[in-house]
Design a protein around this motif. Structure first.
Motif, PDB file in Angstrom:
ATOM      1  N   THR A 253     -47.698 130.727  87.769  1.00 55.56           N
ATOM      2  CA  THR A 253     -46.943 129.478  87.603  1.00 55.56           C
ATOM      3  C   THR A 253     -45.448 129.779  87.500  1.00 55.56           C
ATOM      4  O   THR A 253     -44.625 129.051  88.054  1.00 55.56           O
ATOM      5  N   THR A 254     -45.113 130.861  86.810  1.00 54.64           N
ATOM      6  CA  THR A 254     -43.704 131.259  86.673  1.00 54.64           C
ATOM      7  C   THR A 254     -43.101 131.578  88.029  1.00 54.64           C
ATOM      8  O   THR A 254     -41.974 131.160  88.329  1.00 54.64           O
TER       9      THR A 254
ATOM     10  N   LYS B 181     -42.530 128.360  89.997  1.00 56.72           N
ATOM     11  CA  LYS B 181     -41.331 127.670  89.520  1.00 56.72           C
ATOM     12  C   LYS B 181     -40.074 128.354  90.043  1.00 56.72           C
ATOM     13  O   LYS B 181     -39.132 127.698  90.476  1.00 56.72           O
ATOM     14  N   GLN B 182     -40.067 129.684  90.046  1.00 56.60           N
ATOM     15  CA  GLN B 182     -38.925 130.440  90.554  1.00 56.60           C
ATOM     16  C   GLN B 182     -38.703 130.155  92.046  1.00 56.60           C
ATOM     17  O   GLN B 182     -37.574 129.962  92.487  1.00 56.60           O
TER      18      GLN B 182
ATOM     19  N   ARG C  73     -39.579 127.453  93.699  1.00 51.91           N
ATOM     20  CA  ARG C  73     -39.075 126.086  93.810  1.00 51.91           C
ATOM     21  C   ARG C  73     -37.591 126.021  93.466  1.00 51.91           C
ATOM     22  O   ARG C  73     -36.810 125.384  94.168  1.00 51.91           O
ATOM     23  N   ASP C  74     -37.215 126.680  92.370  1.00 55.72           N
ATOM     24  CA  ASP C  74     -35.807 126.687  91.975  1.00 55.72           C
ATOM     25  C   ASP C  74     -34.929 127.323  93.049  1.00 55.72           C
ATOM     26  O   ASP C  74     -33.844 126.819  93.357  1.00 55.72           O
TER      27      ASP C  74
ATOM     28  N   ARG D 116     -34.865 116.231  95.174  1.00 50.63           N
ATOM     29  CA  ARG D 116     -35.518 117.033  94.133  1.00 50.63           C
ATOM     30  C   ARG D 116     -36.068 116.127  93.036  1.00 50.63           C
ATOM     31  O   ARG D 116     -37.212 116.297  92.592  1.00 50.63           O
TER      32      ARG D 116
ATOM     33  N   GLU E 206     -40.103 115.662  92.072  1.00 48.16           N
ATOM     34  CA  GLU E 206     -40.606 116.006  90.746  1.00 48.16           C
ATOM     35  C   GLU E 206     -41.053 114.779  89.950  1.00 48.16           C
ATOM     36  O   GLU E 206     -41.522 114.913  88.827  1.00 48.16           O
TER      37      GLU E 206
END
Length: 101
Positions: free
Chosen positions: A31-32, A35-36, A38-39, A59, A63
């Protein structure tokens, strides 16, 4: 003014958003890491063109829940080509394409 037989132009922005199909990576990721990824996408997307404000609106829409996402897209004047928001255009018709991360 238009001809008597002309029909009013429909708003291209009015395409209703739908929840996208689940995205799958070719390898297992945490999951981390997701998220990275996506960022990284959202941080670099404006560098490929288009206005940062439009990317920020995309964005926020991506979300958000569908009903709020629809409001954000409509308010920002984003033209949605695919109902899952993988291809959109800004008001100047600059193509904004996501990578479905």
């Amino acid at each position: 003014m238009g001809c008597a037989g002309s029909t009013p132009k429909t708003d291209d922005n009015s395409k209703k958003l739908k929840k996208p199909k689940p995205w799958k990576h070719n390898q297992a990721i945490t999951t981390t890491r997701l998220k990275q990824m996506r960022d990284e996408f959202w941080d670099t997307a404006p560098h490929y063109g288009g206005q940062k404000e439009i990317w920020d609106a995309l964005r926020a829409a991506a979300e958000a829940e569908l009903s709020l996402a629809q409001t954000i897209v409509d308010s920002a004047g984003i033209i949605v080509s695919n109902s899952d928001m993988t291809i959109c255009y800004d008001e100047r018709e600059f193509r904004l394409q996501s990578s479905r991360v």
